[in-house]
Design a protein around this motif. Sequence first.
Motif, PDB file in Angstrom:
ATOM      1  N   GLY A  86       0.786  -1.216   0.000  1.00 36.54           N
ATOM      2  CA  GLY A  86       0.000   0.000   0.000  1.00 36.54           C
ATOM      3  C   GLY A  86       0.818   1.266   0.000  1.00 36.54           C
ATOM      4  N   ARG A  87       2.121   1.153   0.228  1.00 39.03           N
ATOM      5  CA  ARG A  87       2.999   2.323   0.254  1.00 39.03           C
ATOM      6  C   ARG A  87       4.029   2.304  -0.870  1.00 39.03           C
ATOM      7  NH1 ARG A  87       6.403   3.187   4.281  1.00 39.03           N
ATOM      8  NH2 ARG A  87       6.631   0.982   4.857  1.00 39.03           N
ATOM      9  N   PHE A  88       4.542   1.123  -1.193  1.00 37.83           N
ATOM     10  CA  PHE A  88       5.568   0.980  -2.221  1.00 37.83           C
ATOM     11  C   PHE A  88       4.968   0.353  -3.472  1.00 37.83           C
ATOM     12  CE2 PHE A  88       9.571   0.555   0.681  1.00 37.83           C
ATOM     13  CZ  PHE A  88       9.214   1.727   1.338  1.00 37.83           C
ATOM     14  N   ALA A  89       5.545   0.662  -4.615  1.00 31.54           N
ATOM     15  CA  ALA A  89       5.119   0.066  -5.873  1.00 31.54           C
ATOM     16  C   ALA A  89       6.333  -0.209  -6.745  1.00 31.54           C
ATOM     17  CB  ALA A  89       4.139   0.973  -6.606  1.00 31.54           C
ATOM     18  N   ILE A  90       6.467  -1.452  -7.175  1.00 31.77           N
ATOM     19  CA  ILE A  90       7.544  -1.828  -8.070  1.00 31.77           C
ATOM     20  C   ILE A  90       7.021  -1.837  -9.499  1.00 31.77           C
ATOM     21  CG2 ILE A  90       7.111  -4.307  -7.826  1.00 31.77           C
ATOM     22  CD1 ILE A  90      10.155  -4.745  -8.020  1.00 31.77           C
ATOM     23  N   SER A  91       7.839  -1.392 -10.426  1.00 29.27           N
ATOM     24  CA  SER A  91       7.463  -1.392 -11.828  1.00 29.27           C
ATOM     25  C   SER A  91       8.720  -1.535 -12.671  1.00 29.27           C
ATOM     26  CB  SER A  91       6.700  -0.111 -12.204  1.00 29.27           C
ATOM     27  OG  SER A  91       7.513   1.036 -12.001  1.00 29.27           O
ATOM     28  N   ARG A  92       8.535  -1.772 -13.954  1.00 31.27           N
ATOM     29  CA  ARG A  92       9.695  -1.903 -14.827  1.00 31.27           C
ATOM     30  C   ARG A  92       9.382  -1.369 -16.206  1.00 31.27           C
ATOM     31  NH1 ARG A  92      11.259  -7.970 -14.786  1.00 31.27           N
ATOM     32  NH2 ARG A  92      12.846  -7.275 -16.298  1.00 31.27           N
ATOM     33  N   ASP A  93      10.429  -0.936 -16.881  1.00 29.95           N
ATOM     34  CA  ASP A  93      10.343  -0.469 -18.255  1.00 29.95           C
ATOM     35  C   ASP A  93      11.408  -1.228 -19.025  1.00 29.95           C
ATOM     36  OD1 ASP A  93      10.394   0.818 -20.708  1.00 29.95           O
ATOM     37  OD2 ASP A  93      10.143   2.811 -19.858  1.00 29.95           O
ATOM     38  N   ASN A  94      11.001  -2.288 -19.687  1.00 26.35           N
ATOM     39  CA  ASN A  94      11.966  -3.138 -20.370  1.00 26.35           C
ATOM     40  C   ASN A  94      12.655  -2.430 -21.532  1.00 26.35           C
ATOM     41  OD1 ASN A  94      11.412  -5.176 -18.587  1.00 26.35           O
ATOM     42  ND2 ASN A  94      10.190  -6.400 -20.006  1.00 26.35           N
ATOM     43  N   ALA A  95      11.981  -1.467 -22.139  1.00 26.30           N
ATOM     44  CA  ALA A  95      12.595  -0.703 -23.217  1.00 26.30           C
ATOM     45  C   ALA A  95      13.775   0.113 -22.709  1.00 26.30           C
ATOM     46  CB  ALA A  95      11.570   0.202 -23.884  1.00 26.30           C
ATOM     47  N   LYS A  96      13.740   0.494 -21.432  1.00 28.91           N
ATOM     48  CA  LYS A  96      14.820   1.255 -20.821  1.00 28.91           C
ATOM     49  C   LYS A  96      15.714   0.397 -19.945  1.00 28.91           C
ATOM     50  CE  LYS A  96      12.248   5.612 -20.695  1.00 28.91           C
ATOM     51  NZ  LYS A  96      11.740   6.702 -19.828  1.00 28.91           N
ATOM     52  N   SER A  97      15.433  -0.894 -19.867  1.00 30.29           N
ATOM     53  CA  SER A  97      16.190  -1.829 -19.029  1.00 30.29           C
ATOM     54  C   SER A  97      16.302  -1.317 -17.598  1.00 30.29           C
ATOM     55  CB  SER A  97      17.584  -2.078 -19.618  1.00 30.29           C
ATOM     56  OG  SER A  97      17.494  -2.707 -20.881  1.00 30.29           O
ATOM     57  N   THR A  98      15.178  -0.868 -17.060  1.00 30.48           N
ATOM     58  CA  THR A  98      15.168  -0.241 -15.747  1.00 30.48           C
ATOM     59  C   THR A  98      13.993  -0.745 -14.918  1.00 30.48           C
ATOM     60  OG1 THR A  98      16.204   1.765 -16.633  1.00 30.48           O
ATOM     61  CG2 THR A  98      15.107   1.953 -14.504  1.00 30.48           C
ATOM     62  N   VAL A  99      14.252  -0.978 -13.641  1.00 31.82           N
ATOM     63  CA  VAL A  99      13.205  -1.303 -12.685  1.00 31.82           C
ATOM     64  C   VAL A  99      13.143  -0.174 -11.663  1.00 31.82           C
ATOM     65  CG1 VAL A  99      14.739  -2.653 -11.184  1.00 31.82           C
ATOM     66  CG2 VAL A  99      12.264  -3.081 -11.164  1.00 31.82           C
ATOM     67  N   TYR A 100      11.941   0.115 -11.169  1.00 30.25           N
ATOM     68  CA  TYR A 100      11.724   1.228 -10.261  1.00 30.25           C
ATOM     69  C   TYR A 100      11.092   0.742  -8.963  1.00 30.25           C
ATOM     70  CZ  TYR A 100      12.076   3.698 -14.720  1.00 30.25           C
ATOM     71  OH  TYR A 100      12.483   4.152 -15.951  1.00 30.25           O
ATOM     72  N   LEU A 101      11.305   1.503  -7.927  1.00 26.53           N
ATOM     73  CA  LEU A 101      10.596   1.305  -6.671  1.00 26.53           C
ATOM     74  C   LEU A 101      10.098   2.658  -6.201  1.00 26.53           C
ATOM     75  CD1 LEU A 101       9.781  -0.818  -4.515  1.00 26.53           C
ATOM     76  CD2 LEU A 101      11.796  -0.081  -3.218  1.00 26.53           C
ATOM     77  N   GLN A 102       8.807   2.889  -6.361  1.00 26.10           N
ATOM     78  CA  GLN A 102       8.186   4.105  -5.867  1.00 26.10           C
ATOM     79  C   GLN A 102       7.839   3.904  -4.404  1.00 26.10           C
ATOM     80  OE1 GLN A 102       7.521   7.147  -7.512  1.00 26.10           O
ATOM     81  NE2 GLN A 102       7.058   7.781  -5.410  1.00 26.10           N
ATOM     82  N   MET A 103       8.348   4.764  -3.542  1.00 27.66           N
ATOM     83  CA  MET A 103       8.152   4.647  -2.113  1.00 27.66           C
ATOM     84  C   MET A 103       7.414   5.874  -1.614  1.00 27.66           C
ATOM     85  SD  MET A 103      11.845   3.068  -0.935  1.00 27.66           S
ATOM     86  CE  MET A 103      12.713   4.583  -1.354  1.00 27.66           C
ATOM     87  N   ASN A 104       6.218   5.672  -1.100  1.00 32.11           N
ATOM     88  CA  ASN A 104       5.395   6.741  -0.565  1.00 32.11           C
ATOM     89  C   ASN A 104       5.167   6.534   0.925  1.00 32.11           C
ATOM     90  OD1 ASN A 104       5.014   7.823  -3.216  1.00 32.11           O
ATOM     91  ND2 ASN A 104       3.328   6.374  -3.558  1.00 32.11           N
ATOM     92  N   SER A 105       4.738   7.587   1.585  1.00 32.59           N
ATOM     93  CA  SER A 105       4.443   7.534   3.019  1.00 32.59           C
ATOM     94  C   SER A 105       5.586   6.898   3.796  1.00 32.59           C
ATOM     95  CB  SER A 105       3.134   6.771   3.259  1.00 32.59           C
ATOM     96  OG  SER A 105       2.048   7.384   2.594  1.00 32.59           O
ATOM     97  N   LEU A 106       6.781   7.353   3.529  1.00 36.34           N
ATOM     98  CA  LEU A 106       7.966   6.748   4.125  1.00 36.34           C
ATOM     99  C   LEU A 106       7.992   6.932   5.634  1.00 36.34           C
ATOM    100  CD1 LEU A 106      10.530   7.703   1.390  1.00 36.34           C
ATOM    101  CD2 LEU A 106      10.115   5.376   2.218  1.00 36.34           C
ATOM    102  N   LYS A 107       8.507   5.913   6.301  1.00 41.85           N
ATOM    103  CA  LYS A 107       8.624   5.886   7.747  1.00 41.85           C
ATOM    104  C   LYS A 107      10.087   5.734   8.136  1.00 41.85           C
ATOM    105  CE  LYS A 107       4.249   3.351   8.015  1.00 41.85           C
ATOM    106  NZ  LYS A 107       3.594   2.105   8.484  1.00 41.85           N
ATOM    107  N   PRO A 108      10.465   6.164   9.339  1.00 41.59           N
ATOM    108  CA  PRO A 108      11.856   5.971   9.770  1.00 41.59           C
ATOM    109  C   PRO A 108      12.306   4.512   9.697  1.00 41.59           C
ATOM    110  CG  PRO A 108      10.780   7.533  11.212  1.00 41.59           C
ATOM    111  CD  PRO A 108       9.708   6.988  10.291  1.00 41.59           C
TER     112      PRO A 108
END
Length: 122
Positions: free
Chosen positions: A66-88
Motif C-alpha cells: 500500500g505504500r511501495f510500488a515496483i514497476s519496470r520499463d523493459n525498453a529502458k532496461s530499468t526497474v523502479y521502486l516508488q516509495m510513498n508515506s515513508l517511515k523511519p
Amino acid sequence: QVQLVESGGGLVQAGGSLRLSCAASEGTFGSYAMGWFRQAPGKEREFVAAINWSGVLTYYTDSVKGRFAISRDNAKSTVYLQMNSLKPEDTAVYYCAARLGPPIVTLTYNYWGQGTQVTVSS
C-alpha cells in the motif's frame, strides 16, 4: 553478466516519497525477474518487492504494501521502486537484484547492485 546500478536514494522526511531506479546493462533485461531488498544496520537483508519478467506479477513484503510500488520499463532496461508515506523504519540500504525464472522472496538472485542509501528522518 548483468550489471545493476541503483540510484534515487537520499534523505527525506517521514511521510515523504522517493523513487528508486535500477538500470541494467544486460541486453536481455526483459528475461529477468527483478527484486528490491533492503538492509538496515544490524539487521539481515530482507525482501521488499519483486516483479516478474513482463511486469504483470508483483509481490511485496507486508510492511510496505500500500505504500511501495515496483514497476519496470523493459525498453529502458530499468526497474523502479516508488516509495510513498515513508517511515523511519524504512531507513536502509536498498539493493536491486536480478534472476532468471520467477520472482522470489529469498536472497537467491544471481546479480546484485551496490545499493543506494535511503534515510527517513522523524
